[in-house]
Motif scaffolding. Structure first.
Motif, short mmCIF file in Angstrom:
data_model
loop_
_atom_site.label_atom_id
_atom_site.label_comp_id
_atom_site.label_asym_id
_atom_site.label_seq_id
_atom_site.Cartn_x
_atom_site.Cartn_y
_atom_site.Cartn_z
N ARG A 1 42.63 -1.59 -6.62
CA ARG A 1 42.24 -1.31 -5.23
C ARG A 1 41.22 -2.32 -4.73
O ARG A 1 41.35 -2.85 -3.62
CB ARG A 1 41.67 0.10 -5.13
N ARG A 2 40.21 -2.60 -5.54
CA ARG A 2 39.19 -3.59 -5.14
C ARG A 2 39.82 -4.97 -4.96
O ARG A 2 39.45 -5.70 -4.04
CB ARG A 2 38.10 -3.67 -6.20
N ARG A 3 40.76 -5.31 -5.82
CA ARG A 3 41.42 -6.61 -5.69
C ARG A 3 42.32 -6.64 -4.46
O ARG A 3 42.36 -7.64 -3.73
CB ARG A 3 42.23 -6.90 -6.96
N GLY A 4 43.02 -5.56 -4.23
CA GLY A 4 43.88 -5.48 -3.06
C GLY A 4 43.09 -5.53 -1.76
O GLY A 4 43.58 -6.06 -0.75
N ASP A 5 41.87 -4.99 -1.79
CA ASP A 5 41.00 -5.02 -0.60
C ASP A 5 40.31 -6.37 -0.43
O ASP A 5 39.57 -6.55 0.54
CB ASP A 5 39.92 -3.94 -0.72
N GLY A 6 40.52 -7.28 -1.38
CA GLY A 6 39.87 -8.58 -1.30
C GLY A 6 38.41 -8.56 -1.70
O GLY A 6 37.67 -9.51 -1.41
N LYS A 7 37.98 -7.50 -2.39
CA LYS A 7 36.57 -7.40 -2.79
C LYS A 7 36.29 -8.15 -4.10
O LYS A 7 35.16 -8.56 -4.34
CB LYS A 7 36.19 -5.92 -2.96
N ILE A 8 37.30 -8.25 -4.97
CA ILE A 8 37.15 -9.01 -6.22
C ILE A 8 38.36 -9.94 -6.36
O ILE A 8 39.43 -9.66 -5.84
CB ILE A 8 37.05 -8.09 -7.46
N ARG A 9 38.13 -11.05 -7.06
CA ARG A 9 39.23 -11.98 -7.29
C ARG A 9 39.86 -11.77 -8.67
O ARG A 9 41.07 -11.81 -8.81
CB ARG A 9 38.74 -13.42 -7.15
N GLU A 10 39.01 -11.57 -9.69
CA GLU A 10 39.49 -11.38 -11.05
C GLU A 10 38.71 -10.23 -11.68
O GLU A 10 37.63 -9.86 -11.22
CB GLU A 10 39.31 -12.65 -11.90
N ALA A 11 39.26 -9.70 -12.78
CA ALA A 11 38.61 -8.60 -13.48
C ALA A 11 38.59 -8.87 -14.98
O ALA A 11 39.44 -9.60 -15.51
CB ALA A 11 39.32 -7.28 -13.20
N GLY A 12 37.61 -8.28 -15.65
CA GLY A 12 37.50 -8.44 -17.09
C GLY A 12 36.79 -7.25 -17.70
O GLY A 12 36.39 -6.31 -16.99
N GLY A 13 36.65 -7.28 -19.01
CA GLY A 13 35.98 -6.20 -19.71
C GLY A 13 34.93 -6.74 -20.65
O GLY A 13 35.12 -7.78 -21.28
N SER A 14 33.83 -6.04 -20.75
CA SER A 14 32.74 -6.43 -21.64
C SER A 14 32.55 -5.35 -22.69
O SER A 14 32.62 -4.15 -22.37
CB SER A 14 31.45 -6.62 -20.83
N ASN A 15 32.36 -5.77 -23.94
CA ASN A 15 32.11 -4.84 -25.04
C ASN A 15 33.30 -3.92 -25.33
O ASN A 15 33.12 -2.82 -25.87
CB ASN A 15 30.86 -4.00 -24.77
N HIS A 16 34.50 -4.35 -24.97
CA HIS A 16 35.70 -3.58 -25.25
C HIS A 16 36.30 -4.03 -26.59
O HIS A 16 36.27 -5.21 -26.93
CB HIS A 16 36.74 -3.79 -24.15
N THR A 17 36.87 -3.08 -27.32
CA THR A 17 37.64 -3.44 -28.50
C THR A 17 38.97 -4.04 -28.06
O THR A 17 39.35 -3.97 -26.88
CB THR A 17 37.92 -2.21 -29.38
N ALA A 18 39.68 -4.63 -29.01
CA ALA A 18 41.00 -5.17 -28.68
C ALA A 18 41.92 -4.07 -28.18
O ALA A 18 42.68 -4.26 -27.22
CB ALA A 18 41.60 -5.86 -29.91
N ALA A 19 41.86 -2.90 -28.80
CA ALA A 19 42.72 -1.79 -28.39
C ALA A 19 42.34 -1.29 -26.99
O ALA A 19 43.23 -0.96 -26.18
CB ALA A 19 42.62 -0.66 -29.41
#
Length: 206
Positions: free
Chosen positions: A51-69
């Motif tokens: 939703r944030r990307r579709g609204d043009g609020k963010i360009r890319e997304a990522g995760g911090s401190n996430h396991t591979a799973a």
């Protein structure tokens, strides 16, 4: 500060708006989930990011401190690819080497943003325990041979990995920051890199 473990859709959307206001910008280039919320279904997290990307609020997304799973679960519900992961990774924090996080990043071509590459400064100071003493001794041996600082070698340990991590150096010590560029000139042969890993593991590689 909000609760770092709230990744409900309503919270993420509100937190993004608050970040935009604080940054005084209309769009965030990379918006990362700081820590996984075990009570939020990855589909809910993905929907908020989409939703944030579709609204043009963010360009890319990522995760911090996430396991591979956890990263894979989030990716399974996203209609666009994640751009990054942000694990702790240093000559003392070697979990990402063995728990699949960096392997997943290479498989999915995710940018790796390595936080605390100097182990919260422990690699730049005096040893605080037997393990850090072993690692510091291994780093110092390379530093002496190459005529660079221990800081440069510690950062080079991170930069040498084939996932091509970006070392996120956050220091309040100007002298330490000035040593950082020298890491790009350090070349760690496999023997040296693995010697540092063995020191961190406290056991030889099989």
């Amino acid at each position: 500060m909000g609760v770092p473990y709230d990744s409900s859709a309503s919270y993420l959307i509100a937190a993004c708006e608050a970040s935009l206001r604080r940054l005084r910008t209309d769009v965030i280039d990379l918006y990362q989930i700081h820590r996984p919320d075990l009570l939020a279904h990855p589909a809910e997290v993905a929907a908020a990011l989409d939703r944030r990307r579709g609204d043009g609020k963010i360009r890319e997304a990522g995760g911090s401190n996430h396991t591979a799973a956890q990263t894979a679960a989030l990716e399974a519900h996203l209609p666009f690819p994640l751009a990054s992961i942000q694990p702790e990774f240093s000559a003392l924090a070697i979990g990402a080497l063995e728990d699949g996080v960096l392997d997943h990043a290479m498989a999915r071509r995710l940018a790796v943003l390595a936080w605390s590459p100097l182990a919260q400064g422990r690699l730049a100071g005096a040893p605080c325990d037997e393990r850090s003493a072993r690692v510091i001794a291994a780093l110092d041996a390379v530093a002496a041979a190459q005529g660079v600082s221990r800081t440069a070698v510690a950062l080079a340990v991170v930069l040498t990995h084939p996932s091509r991590p970006v070392a996120l150096v956050g220091s309040q010590t100007p002298a330490r920051l000035a040593e950082t560029p020298a890491a790009l000139d350090v070349r760690l042969p496999r023997a040296d890199w693995y010697a540092i890993l063995v020191a961190a593991r406290g056991a030889p590689k099989p």
